[in-house]
Design a protein around this motif. Sequence first.
Motif, PDB file in Angstrom:
ATOM      1  N   ARG A 142       0.754  -1.183   0.070  1.00 14.98           N
ATOM      2  CA  ARG A 142       0.059  -0.008  -0.024  1.00 14.98           C
ATOM      3  C   ARG A 142       0.789   1.207  -0.034  1.00 14.98           C
ATOM      4  NH1 ARG A 142      -5.194   0.271   0.413  1.00 14.98           N
ATOM      5  NH2 ARG A 142      -5.535  -2.091   0.909  1.00 14.98           N
ATOM      6  N   GLY A 145      -2.565   5.406  -0.399  1.00 15.52           N
ATOM      7  CA  GLY A 145      -3.709   4.365   0.117  1.00 15.52           C
ATOM      8  C   GLY A 145      -3.830   3.339  -0.812  1.00 15.52           C
ATOM      9  N   ALA A 180     -10.100  -3.779  17.040  1.00 17.04           N
ATOM     10  CA  ALA A 180     -11.284  -2.686  17.170  1.00 17.04           C
ATOM     11  C   ALA A 180     -10.858  -1.822  18.190  1.00 17.04           C
ATOM     12  CB  ALA A 180     -12.847  -3.204  17.163  1.00 17.04           C
ATOM     13  N   ASP A 191     -16.101  -7.181  10.660  1.00 11.31           N
ATOM     14  CA  ASP A 191     -16.204  -5.831  10.136  1.00 11.31           C
ATOM     15  C   ASP A 191     -14.808  -5.318   9.841  1.00 11.31           C
ATOM     16  OD1 ASP A 191     -16.961  -3.253   9.776  1.00 11.31           O
ATOM     17  OD2 ASP A 191     -16.874  -2.566  11.965  1.00 11.31           O
ATOM     18  N   PRO A 192     -14.685  -4.969   8.555  1.00 12.05           N
ATOM     19  CA  PRO A 192     -13.321  -4.498   8.015  1.00 12.05           C
ATOM     20  C   PRO A 192     -12.851  -3.289   8.833  1.00 12.05           C
ATOM     21  CG  PRO A 192     -14.933  -4.716   6.278  1.00 12.05           C
ATOM     22  CD  PRO A 192     -15.801  -4.878   7.581  1.00 12.05           C
ATOM     23  N   GLU A 193     -13.933  -2.511   9.438  1.00 11.88           N
ATOM     24  CA  GLU A 193     -13.528  -1.262  10.106  1.00 11.88           C
ATOM     25  C   GLU A 193     -12.601  -1.689  11.288  1.00 11.88           C
ATOM     26  OE1 GLU A 193     -13.918   2.336  10.440  1.00 11.88           O
ATOM     27  OE2 GLU A 193     -13.840   1.626   8.191  1.00 11.88           O
ATOM     28  N   ARG A 195      -9.152  -0.852  11.028  1.00 13.54           N
ATOM     29  CA  ARG A 195      -8.542   0.410  10.341  1.00 13.54           C
ATOM     30  C   ARG A 195      -7.322   0.870  10.956  1.00 13.54           C
ATOM     31  NH1 ARG A 195     -12.715   3.151  12.797  1.00 13.54           N
ATOM     32  NH2 ARG A 195     -11.418   3.101  14.372  1.00 13.54           N
ATOM     33  N   ASP A 196      -6.831   0.455  12.149  1.00 12.72           N
ATOM     34  CA  ASP A 196      -5.574   1.009  12.629  1.00 12.72           C
ATOM     35  C   ASP A 196      -4.417  -0.198  12.871  1.00 12.72           C
ATOM     36  OD1 ASP A 196      -6.617   3.457  12.757  1.00 12.72           O
ATOM     37  OD2 ASP A 196      -7.573   3.098  14.683  1.00 12.72           O
ATOM     38  N   THR A 197      -4.807  -1.270  12.093  1.00 11.58           N
ATOM     39  CA  THR A 197      -3.993  -2.397  12.424  1.00 11.58           C
ATOM     40  C   THR A 197      -3.279  -2.496  11.083  1.00 11.58           C
ATOM     41  OG1 THR A 197      -5.710  -3.333  13.788  1.00 11.58           O
ATOM     42  CG2 THR A 197      -3.751  -4.903  13.013  1.00 11.58           C
ATOM     43  N   LEU A 238      -7.536  -5.507   2.234  1.00  9.02           N
ATOM     44  CA  LEU A 238      -7.575  -4.238   3.281  1.00  9.02           C
ATOM     45  C   LEU A 238      -6.002  -4.304   3.750  1.00  9.02           C
ATOM     46  CD1 LEU A 238     -10.319  -5.715   5.685  1.00  9.02           C
ATOM     47  CD2 LEU A 238     -10.517  -3.841   4.082  1.00  9.02           C
ATOM     48  N   ASP A 268      -2.006  -4.040   4.139  1.00 13.90           N
ATOM     49  CA  ASP A 268      -0.964  -3.225   3.580  1.00 13.90           C
ATOM     50  C   ASP A 268       0.121  -3.849   2.790  1.00 13.90           C
ATOM     51  OD1 ASP A 268      -1.503  -0.707   5.634  1.00 13.90           O
ATOM     52  OD2 ASP A 268      -1.866  -2.496   6.924  1.00 13.90           O
TER      53      ASP A 268
END
Lengths: 793, 170
Positions: free
Chosen positions: A299, A303, A558, A579-581, A584-586, A601, A603
């Motif tokens: 990524r 993004g 999460a 939930d893909p959300e 988010r920070d992982t 999703l 990186d």
Amino acid sequence: MTTRLGILRDSEQKMPDVTFTVDGKKLTAPAGTLLIDACRKAGIEIPAFCYYPGLSLQAACRMCVVRQEKVPKLQTACTTMVAEGQSFITESEEIAAARKGTIELLLGNHPLDCPVCDAGGECELQDMNFKYGAGESLYTEAKRHRDEQQWSPAVFYDRPRCILCYRCTRICGEGMDVWALGIENRNASSVIAPNLGNRLDCEQCGMCIDICPVGALTSGAYRYKTRPWEMNHVSTVCTHCGDGCKVTLGIRTSTEGAEIIRGDNRDKSGINNDFLCAKGRFGFDFVDHPDRLTKPLVRNSAGTLEPATWEHALRIAATKLKEIRDTRSGAAIGVIGSNRTTNEENYLLQKFARTVLGTNNIDHERTTDYAAFARALAGHPGKTATLREIGRAPAILLIGGDPTNEHPLLAWQIRTNVRLNRARLYIANSKPIKLDRQAKATQEIPAGGYKNLAEFLDSGQSDFSKAVLAEESLIVIFGEEFRSAAVDELVAWGLKRGNIRFAYLGDHSNSRGAADMGLFPDLLPGYVPVTAPGAFAEYPNLPSTHGRTLPQMFEAAANGELGALFVVGANPISRLELDPEALRDTLVIVQDLFLTETAALADVVLPAASLYEKSGTVTNSFGDVQLARKAADRPGVRPDFEILVRLAGAMGVDVKTLVPFAHGSVTGDLGQSRGAQAGEADRHSVWLEANGLEPKLSPFDSLALLDEIQRLVPGYAPSESFDRFSLFAGNDVPSELGNSPGFVPISTLRGPDLIAPNHDGLFTSATLGRYCRGLTELEQHQETVKEAVAAAD
Amino acid sequence: MKPGVASIFSPTLAARFDVLVEKYPVKRSALIPMLLYAQDEAGYLSEAVIAEIARRLSLTELEVRNVASYYSMLRFKPAGRYNIQVCTNICCMLKGAYDVLDRFREELHIDPNGTTPDGLFSLEEVECIGACCWGPAIQVNYDFHDEIKPDHVPGIVGGYRGKAQAEGKK
Ligand code: SF4
Ligand code: SF4
Ligand code: SF4
Ligand code: FES
Ligand code: FES
């Protein structure tokens, strides 16, 4: 009843031996053996088109004629049963003339299209023609032509090539219990006919194509693509369901590497003999799907995922993993393993997680509760049943599950056992299943009622339970309807009764291996608890507390507690509808074949080789371990094993601590100990194996880890039955679940809701199935014909 | 047959089938007689006929078609009310069966395997019908006519036409 049939079987097996003469040789076989079988066993080949071992006798082709002493006419060897004192001649001028005449008749309307026919080169008619030389014919009439027909995306029929041997109709009816093929009209006008007139409504297994001795039935996936001698044939293990059929892949070199052209199992070795379902036979086309990942993706700052070199992608992944481990500890990293990667890869993954990343946060998408099964059987070796044993057990109790759709080979084994050995099948299920037709007795169970089954059987109230309890020896096969405590209860019941062995059904080609190799947050390989004192003492820095389960990892992510998630060959986002959300920070690193919902999703995405592109062992639902061999090749992708080793290397780990190779823990021997004969590679490898040595010169040789697995995983310990020689020769060897340690505490990390079976049918195979275009076509075909049938009713 | 499923056959034939199915140790043994009776009543083995027979015998439709297609006297297409079958096998042929056949063609204006537009007659060329000593022989439905000369043909055709009219008036 039990004993009556039992005796019948025994007496059948123990028919007295008789002695008879074939071509001047004295042969011995049990009375009643078919002459053709007795001869084949003694190495005397009798030609046959219609005879097929295991199917009913047809005596339609007259190729197997032999001369029997004192009998006026030639006899068919496929229907003659041997008796004391008989004498036969199997080759003579008279017999050759008869066979030649038969072939001449068969060729009456047969086209001379061997040069373009799929079967050319492996056609039984062609072989016989060469042998008996019916090259000329007295017929002057024009050959009768009929256009070829397509019955489904898989099955094509060319009537002019058909020799009316009835093998296809019998394998479909007797073997598959589908009865989709029949024969219409009479003599020269006869045709094989599909059940819907011009289309097939069936299981699309392709068994009929495979068994056809000529090129009359051809496969949509293979026809006109190549000639048999242009392929290499590699025996490996099917990558789809948990039954683990051996599949022979026909490989041809291509501009890309090596492509798979065909799947079959014509050498009839392996648990499945010649059986394969549609997935094993046609479900290999995912390997060259246009969406296949062939370059690592990283990524970028904008993004989006963009192609990168392996060096770059591995460096990014390694640096970030290391940073998170060093700054936030291993507990901030989660690892999810795969149901389709090899045992060695799974073992290496958990070792990497535990000793390099320093975390027990490791899990996989559990499809059934093998951990509970191991716990229930701990300390009771010899209580599981292999798939071969199921094929010859006198009695089977099947509880739950739907083998015909979800475990096609198991269904085949059971059907064959009932048909050929008169095995007694008992079925307890909450819904009707196709195998009910083979059952001696069935018992309907309310959907939630499985847990009371042992009690119900013990009560001996119904005819069903009486019959089951009366069995002297029983194999109990149960589905994922049983989880955690229910598994314990059922197994405890069986152990108490003593005469019972078990099989527990899981979903994918190596779901069992994933469990056996310790892809659990609380269990090491071989179901050894991470909390057990001294467990796996040779692992440096092994954390001794439970890690997080897969759902717990997503929760932690999460809540910002998970710095990195490393996913190998799994797609939890789609499969478990997470939930893909949460991610988010992982930092997410994914190794896979395709850009799945989870990989999208990530990186860093690392393109992995499929099971058909690498070697290693896999374990089926029944604990049978088999060797998967590299068949195809694709540029750009790497086996998960190699990726892991490279990732560890990039993190600065001494890879010898992960994989023993070359000098050091194990000695590599390239033949230097063989002196003058060192050049003979083949003999050399035999010699190495005989001496318990293997050349392990590369850290990417995944089998280098098999030694360690056999040393540390109790169920895989070397034994008479778990014989490496046999394994490497391509046989299935049984692992032993009952060898897992005697005390496995019940942990909160296991609960019924952690299990998510996929219920794949005949044409689906979780995420991988989406990329099998052939299977998708078959599924659509079946939907269309089902609609047509429904509309007609 | 399952109660509640309507039969496409007449009540008499349906009742006859109910009995026939129970008559043999294995149900499927009733298949060939059932096919014949069904054809007599329905004129030919339509999809619906095959489906019902399969249902009654717990066979697949494929199995019923497999058996039915073996026999040339079983038809999958409608024939005329009077199906004229002219034997052209060796004895009849030597005695002039082809002249008879040709005469039928002229008289009916159809070729073998054809049916007249009014649906009254169909013509078929068949193998030996077992009346060799009296050839040429023909069979019209279940009636035999033997030692036929081409000149007999108009009379035979006329006879059946009259029969049909008479039955029609009744
Ligand atoms: S593909 Fe399988 S189920 Fe279908 S007709 Fe052939 S043998 Fe039968
Ligand atoms: S299609 Fe093949 S298997 Fe079937 S009857 Fe013809 S030759 Fe035999
Ligand atoms: S039964 Fe299972 S293992 Fe065998 S071919 Fe089918 S999907 Fe593959
Ligand atoms: S093999 Fe014996 S008749 Fe065909
Ligand atoms: S030949 Fe015509 S009836 Fe026999």
